[in-house]
Design a protein around this motif. Sequence first.
Motif, mmCIF file in Angstrom:
data_model
loop_
_atom_site.group_PDB
_atom_site.id
_atom_site.type_symbol
_atom_site.label_atom_id
_atom_site.label_comp_id
_atom_site.label_asym_id
_atom_site.label_seq_id
_atom_site.Cartn_x
_atom_site.Cartn_y
_atom_site.Cartn_z
ATOM 1 N N GLN A 1 -10.285 1.334 7.147
ATOM 2 C CA GLN A 1 -9.352 0.218 7.398
ATOM 3 C C GLN A 1 -8.060 0.480 6.629
ATOM 4 O O GLN A 1 -8.092 0.655 5.410
ATOM 5 N N TRP A 2 -6.956 0.488 7.354
ATOM 6 C CA TRP A 2 -5.626 0.630 6.725
ATOM 7 C C TRP A 2 -4.933 -0.714 6.748
ATOM 8 O O TRP A 2 -5.038 -1.459 7.736
ATOM 9 N N ASN A 3 -4.174 -0.990 5.715
ATOM 10 C CA ASN A 3 -3.623 -2.320 5.492
ATOM 11 C C ASN A 3 -2.699 -2.808 6.614
ATOM 12 O O ASN A 3 -3.021 -3.768 7.319
ATOM 13 N N PRO B 1 5.171 7.539 -1.540
ATOM 14 C CA PRO B 1 5.666 7.420 -0.164
ATOM 15 C C PRO B 1 4.684 6.708 0.769
ATOM 16 O O PRO B 1 5.104 5.991 1.688
ATOM 17 N N TRP B 2 3.388 6.882 0.547
ATOM 18 C CA TRP B 2 2.400 6.226 1.410
ATOM 19 C C TRP B 2 2.483 4.708 1.342
ATOM 20 O O TRP B 2 2.031 4.021 2.249
ATOM 21 N N GLU B 3 3.008 4.159 0.255
ATOM 22 C CA GLU B 3 3.116 2.694 0.180
ATOM 23 C C GLU B 3 4.094 2.158 1.216
ATOM 24 O O GLU B 3 3.918 1.042 1.715
ATOM 25 N N GLU C 1 3.451 18.168 13.499
ATOM 26 C CA GLU C 1 3.554 16.722 13.659
ATOM 27 C C GLU C 1 3.181 15.976 12.381
ATOM 28 O O GLU C 1 3.105 14.751 12.378
ATOM 29 N N ARG C 2 2.928 16.708 11.319
ATOM 30 C CA ARG C 2 2.458 16.089 10.070
ATOM 31 C C ARG C 2 3.406 16.454 8.916
ATOM 32 O O ARG C 2 4.223 17.357 9.026
ATOM 33 N N PRO C 3 3.281 15.768 7.773
ATOM 34 C CA PRO C 3 4.065 16.170 6.596
ATOM 35 C C PRO C 3 3.761 17.629 6.215
ATOM 36 O O PRO C 3 2.683 18.146 6.518
HETATM 37 C C1 DGY Z 1 -2.137 9.563 5.928
HETATM 38 O O1 DGY Z 1 -3.202 9.954 5.478
HETATM 39 O O2 DGY Z 1 -1.351 10.257 6.554
HETATM 40 C C2 DGY Z 1 -1.793 8.152 5.779
HETATM 41 O O3 DGY Z 1 -0.585 7.858 6.378
HETATM 42 C C3 DGY Z 1 -1.781 7.741 4.349
HETATM 43 O O4 DGY Z 1 -1.767 6.373 4.342
#
Ligand code: DGY
Length: 420
Positions: free
Chosen positions: A31-33, A157-159, A195-197
Motif C-alpha cells: 500500500q502506497w500513501n 525525493p520519494w516523499e 523509464e526508471r531513475p
Molecule cells: C519507487 O519504488 O519507485 C517508489 O516510487 C518509491 O516510493
Amino acid sequence: LTGTNRRAADILIGNDRGGYTVPSAKLYPFQWNWDSALVALGFSVFDSDRAWQEVESLLSAQWDNGMVPHIIFWKEEKSYFPGPEQWGTTDIAKSPPTSGITQPPVAATVIERLLAEDSAAHRDRAAKLLPKLDRWHQWFLDARDPDGRGVVAIMHPWESGRDNLPDWDRPLSFIDTTGVGTYHRRDTDIVNEDERPKNNDYDHYMALVKFGRDCNWNTDHIARNCPFWVAEPGMNAILRRAERDLINMATLLGQGDIAARATARLARLDAGFELLWSETVGGYVTLDLRRDEHATGLTSGSWLALFAGPVEPTRTTKMAATLTHWLSQVKHGVPSFDPNHELFDSIRYWRGPVWAMVNWMIATGLSEHGETDLAERIRRDTQSLIDQSDFREYFCPVTGRGGGGTDFSWTASMSLYWAA
Ligand code: DGY
C-alpha cells in the motif's frame, strides 16, 4: 459499468488485496500513501464502502508522532526493494512495518469528496478520520517546518512522490554516497531501465534511507542534519489544499477544535508559499532550504499552486499562458517537467512524462480559477492517452506511449472518477 469504465473497475478490483489496493501488482506490491488515497476516488464510483476502507486502512498505519508513512508493508513480498529491513522502522511502526517517510497528503481532499457524496450517511466514518488527518497535518509543520517559515520540507525525493525530478539533481549532488554499499534494485527487473531513475539516483536514495535509519527516524535530528532538505511546490500545494478541505469537513461535522487548528496552520502555509515564487523562472519552484536556492525549471507541481487555493489574477494569467505554451510544445499534456528545459526527458519517469492523477489536480485548480478550456483540454488529453496506451503508470507527452508499470491503479481510478 461498461467499456473503459468496466476495465478500469476491473483493474482496481484486481489490485485489491482486501482493504487496501496495490498501485501495480508487480512493481509496487504494497500500500502506497498517495496512490491509495487517489484510488479511493475510483472505488467511490462503484463501491462506496470499499472507497472508505481504502482511506481507513491507510490512516490505520499512522505513527505515534502523527506521520502517515509512504509505504505500508502489509505482507512479506520479496519483489520490491527497499523493503522493511532497509527502512528499519519495526520498533516505531510496530505491525505491519512501514517505510520511514511520508508522501503528499492528498487524503483529506479525497475524504472530503467521499463525504460530500452523502454527508448524512458517511458522517460517522469521516468523523473518526478527522483527528488522524489533523495530527498528520500538524506533524508536517512540527517535523518539517520547525523554524516556522511556512513551507514544509521533504527529506527524501520519494516523499514528494516525484522521485527523479530534475529539481533534486543539485541538492542530491552534495550527498556522500560512499556508505551505501552494494544492493540489488528490483524495479529494473520489471521495467525498462530507460523509464526508471538512474543508478546514481538510487545511490542517493539509499544514502538518505540509511541516514534516516541510522537516527531511528528522529524528526529533530532529520530537520537539523539531513543533507537533503528542500521545499517543493507540489507537496506544499497539496498540503494547503488538504488543510482547506479539512477545515470544510471539521466545520460541517462540528469539530471546532480541528477547524481552528487547521485554520491557523493554513494561514502559516499560505503565507510561506510565497517563498517558492521565482520571478526569474516565472512561477512556483523548488527551494533548496540548505542553500536558499531556487530550482531553474517549472514542473507539473508548479501548476498545483492553483489547486492549493486562490492565486492572484496576474499570476494566474501568467501561469495559464506558460502552461498553454508548454501544451503547444507537446502532443499530450501535462508534462511533468518543462519541455523546453535541457533536462527534459520524455519517457524517464518524472523528468517529462504525463501522469493522470497530477492532471486531475491541475485541471481541478484551473477550473477553480476560471480556466475551464485549459482544464478541459487536460481532461481530454488524459483520456486519449489511456485510450491509446491503456492504464499505464504514466505516458510520453510526445508520442503518447505508455511507460512504467501496467494495469496501474491510480490511472484506472482517475479514468473512472474524472476523465472518461
Ligand atoms: C519507487 O519504488 O519507485 C517508489 O516510487 C518509491 O516510493
